[in-house]
Design an enzyme around this catalytic site. Structure first.
Site, PDB file in Angstrom:
ATOM      1  CD  GLU A 235      -2.997  -1.020   2.295  1.00  0.00           C
ATOM      2  OE1 GLU A 235      -2.893  -0.109   3.130  1.00  0.00           O
ATOM      3  OE2 GLU A 235      -3.950  -1.810   2.271  1.00  0.00           O
TER       4      GLU A 235
ATOM      5  CD  GLU B   8      -3.394  -5.786   4.170  1.00  0.00           C
ATOM      6  OE1 GLU B   8      -4.230  -4.953   4.608  1.00  0.00           O
ATOM      7  OE2 GLU B   8      -2.166  -5.583   4.196  1.00  0.00           O
TER       8      GLU B   8
END
Ligand code: GBH
Length: 480
Positions: A167, A385
């Site tokens: 991320e 995720e």
């Protein structure tokens, strides 16, 4: 007899994810030094309840037990991150004890017949490198490559799939523009400069690691992004339509275009043209040759997904709380948009929410995956995720988290919908294996499928973990 289950493709990879800073603890052991998150947790008001990650889940001392637990829960892979400040304290020389921990972890996983799925950077930049400018300093990208190569040299004989960054949107924009995350800087265009340097670091690592491939070491390289859908709140309002385009630029395409097309999009460049960091336009930080490195073909793309985002064109700083929902409440930080230039918020649509107050929108995951396939011809995708914060209920010693189980179930169906539409999705990792240090929310927000008692460090699989073990065993999810 009709099946009451919906099957996943053969060889679909199942597991759970964690991150070093969120679970390991042992913050000053075996040579580890501070990361930017250690520093940030000491800033008054930065973390709910002033929590720190000094102990966290004590995973550093309980690793074999945690691997055994995953094995009991049928997991076939484990996504973890490697702590840069363990492997190269202060960003400097290699610390063998730091590498040894990950080497033992990899051995333990292989012993249990599980696939190690390491991420090289999940936000824990050595503080010493931040003191030299952090991700706004181009040199950090080169230090990242040095660190990554030292990890690859130590584990590359046993690890095949390598994720460079987790991320980078959060590292760059929450860290350097919004300041909700470490290092807590609120410096406008610093976020986009940081994003470019993170991408450069990714490109350098891919290049260096691929150079080290041998006939019996064939690394596969990928990156994990937190992408979103960007729909206008009111499609009839041109300002909202424009906000959605800008959000897509500053959240998704700022990474997808350089990685998969070797360029930054024209509209993003135009939107951000006047943005300067330390007196120079951000585009001047993009050097000749950077984009060629950044766009080296990926072996896989990791996608983290929690909620859809539907922006409206309203000023962020002046937006009333009800338009922001509780999504930005929590730590007592000044309210600053993580998007350089700001100018939009995410009004609630009235969808059901998780206990974190994030709207539940599984169909957005399907649309996102289909878009990556159709518009970007993305490489094989892994959901790296997906999960939910949930207020668990203890009944007769059992931890019930039906809302989390339902959330996972819906998103598994959404993943299958994308697979049915032709998207090559090859695996799924629940966030998270354990309740853990949830960044600026500290221990207040639990995301684990396994409950952690922070007094005793006892682990108790929740209902969702037992249900997920069954999904894995069948390679199929119950029909909704
Ligand atoms: C992931 O990031 C992280 O990789 C993981 O470490 C973390 O524990 C997990 O999520 C759960 O939070 O500011 O309220 O408007 C999540 C990515 C991107 C989700 C930004 C929240 C903004 C919500 N996040 N998004 S808000």
């Amino acid at each position: 007899m009709t099946s009451t289950y919906r099957a996943f493709p053969q060889h679909f990879l199942w597991g759970a994810a964690t991150a070093a800073f969120q679970i390991e603890g042992a913050y000053d052991e075996d040579g580890r030094t501070d990361s930017i998150w250690d520093t940030f947790t000491r800033v008054p008001g930065a973390i709910v309840a002033g929590d720190t990650a000094e102990v966290a889940c004590d995973h550093y001392h309980r690793m074999p037990e945690d691997v055994a637990l995953m094995k009991r829960l049928n997991h076939a892979a484990y996504r973890f991150s490697v702590a840069w400040p363990r492997v190269r304290p202060d960003g400097g020389a290699v610390n063998q004890k730091g590498l040894d921990f990950y080497s033992r972890l990899v051995d333990e996983l292989l012993e249990a017949d599980m696939v190690p799925w390491p991420t090289l950077y999940h936000w824990d930049l050595p503080q010493a490198l931040e003191d030299a400018g952090g991700w706004t300093n181009r040199d950090t990208a080169y230090r990242f490559a040095d660190y990554a190569v030292s990890v690859y040299d130590a584990l590359g004989d046993r690890v095949e799939a390598w994720t460079t960054l987790n991320e980078p949107w959060c590292s760059a924009f929450m860290g350097y523009t919004g300041g909700q995350h470490a290092p807590g800087r609120q410096e406008g265009a610093a976020g986009i400069v940081a994003a470019h340097h993170l991408l450069l670091g990714h490109g350098l690592v891919v290049d260096e690691v691929r150079r080290r491939a041998t006939p019996d070491r064939r690394p596969r390289l990928g990156i994990t992004l937190n992408l979103t859908v960007a729909d206008p709140f009111d499609p009839a309002r041109p300002a909202d339509v424009d906000a959605a385009r800008r959000l897509d630029g500053l959240h998704n395409r700022v990474f997808l275009d350089p990685l998969l097309r070797g360029r930054y999009a024209d509209d993003l460049a135009a939107d951000t043209e006047g943005m300067a960091f330390e007196g120079r336009p951000w585009s001047s930080y993009v050097h000749d040759g950077d984009l060629a490195l950044i766009s080296a073909p990926l072996d896989f793309l990791g996608v983290n997904f929690y909620h859809g985002d539907v922006p409206a064109a309203l000023p962020y700083d002046a937006a009333p709380d009800e338009l922001l929902g509780s999504r930005i409440q929590g730590p007592a930080r000044p309210r600053t948009s993580p998007y350089p230039g700001g100018g939009f918020v995410f009004p609630r649509r009235g969808l059901p929410t998780t206990d974190r107050d994030w709207e539940i929108d599984p169909a957005a995951l399907t649309r996102l995956l289909v878009r990556l396939h159709e518009e970007y011809a993305a490489p094989p995708i892994y959901i790296t995720e997906n999960g939910a914060m949930c207020d668990d209920v203890v009944v007769d010693g059992e931890v019930r988290d039906d809302a989390r189980r339902d959330f996972i179930e819906q998103h598994l169906h959404a993943t299958l919908d994308a697979i049915d539409a032709g998207v090559d999705v090859r695996g799924y990792f629940v966030w998270s294996l354990l309740d853990n240090f949830e960044w600026s929310y500290g221990y207040a927000h639990r995301f684990g499928i396994v409950h952690v008692d922070y007094e005793t460090q006892m682990r108790t699989p929740k209902g969702s973990a037992l249900w997920y073990a069954d999904v894995i065993a069948r390679n199929a999810v119950p029909l909704l």
